[in-house]
Design an enzyme around this catalytic site. Sequence first.
Site, PDB file in Angstrom:
ATOM      1  N   TYR A 163       0.834  -1.205   0.000  1.00  0.00           N
ATOM      2  CA  TYR A 163       0.000   0.000   0.000  1.00  0.00           C
ATOM      3  C   TYR A 163       0.868   1.255   0.000  1.00  0.00           C
ATOM      4  O   TYR A 163       0.592   2.214  -0.732  1.00  0.00           O
ATOM      5  CB  TYR A 163      -0.914  -0.016   1.227  1.00  0.00           C
ATOM      6  CG  TYR A 163      -1.935   1.095   1.250  1.00  0.00           C
ATOM      7  CD1 TYR A 163      -3.143   0.965   0.584  1.00  0.00           C
ATOM      8  CD2 TYR A 163      -1.699   2.267   1.955  1.00  0.00           C
ATOM      9  CE1 TYR A 163      -4.095   1.980   0.610  1.00  0.00           C
ATOM     10  CE2 TYR A 163      -2.640   3.288   1.991  1.00  0.00           C
ATOM     11  CZ  TYR A 163      -3.837   3.139   1.321  1.00  0.00           C
ATOM     12  OH  TYR A 163      -4.766   4.141   1.351  1.00  0.00           O
ATOM     13  N   LYS A 167       0.796   4.104  -2.993  1.00  0.00           N
ATOM     14  CA  LYS A 167       0.392   5.491  -2.777  1.00  0.00           C
ATOM     15  C   LYS A 167       1.544   6.464  -3.012  1.00  0.00           C
ATOM     16  O   LYS A 167       1.315   7.598  -3.451  1.00  0.00           O
ATOM     17  CB  LYS A 167      -0.194   5.656  -1.377  1.00  0.00           C
ATOM     18  CG  LYS A 167      -1.524   4.922  -1.189  1.00  0.00           C
ATOM     19  CD  LYS A 167      -2.590   5.403  -2.179  1.00  0.00           C
ATOM     20  CE  LYS A 167      -3.946   4.783  -1.916  1.00  0.00           C
ATOM     21  NZ  LYS A 167      -5.009   5.299  -2.815  1.00  0.00           N
TER      22      LYS A 167
END
Length: 259
Positions: A163, A167
Amino acid sequence: MSSSTGLRTGLQGRSVIVTGAGSGIGRAAALRFAEEGARVTLADLDREAVERTVRETETAGGTAQAVVGDLSDQEVVDRVVVTAVDAFGGLDVLVNNAGIMDRMSALAETDDAEWERVIRVNLTAPFLLTRAALPHMLAAGGGSIVFTASEASLRGSAAGAAYTASKHGVVGLTKSLAVMYRKEGIRANAIAPGATATNIRVDAQGRSHGPGTIGPYVALAGKVAAAEEQAAAIVFLASDAASNISGAILPVDNGWSAI
């Protein structure tokens, strides 16, 4: 925003795509755009949820339509853009909001399936959708693209390896867009939400290294934001009120990133 703050958003009649619009930040953004008079195309994997958002938008006096499918599939991406352009005569705003969490896994604990799915949904899908949307915006002389990044795009202590990498990639994509297309009238910005009340699931493995290490840092997040607070920032960045803002990554995190 214009009705409550007096800011000139310029969104009346504009064609807007919002992904992940079945719930959470995407749903709140869709309703906020509709309040400003925009015409919204809502994309989500969950048919029941996104169709409910369409009904809520229409009940509030807005104009909305839904496209259901997996945005990591090029055919679905193309269908979303074509649906918006055909129905509303063009495309002015794209909100790349859809995303999934990882399991808070540290790198050594991250298997191929977790890595590939998170990267595909959180980074590749926004890339595909933006690539499909750009020709229409360029032909019209400009447009606004807003990404939902994350507190994890600003630091290494807010999520797992997959993640966090996805991002950080969204931030790089945002900034590259802002530079490459600034002369063509394309603005690209991102919000970086902190802790927010949504239905996104974190399937953390309690005894694994990642969650155990990250836990004390995540505890610094403080206040949990409402989805509507994130939506307000998205609509602002998409609007004419932010006409000279591009390449910005806006933390919406109650000061977490300042710690």
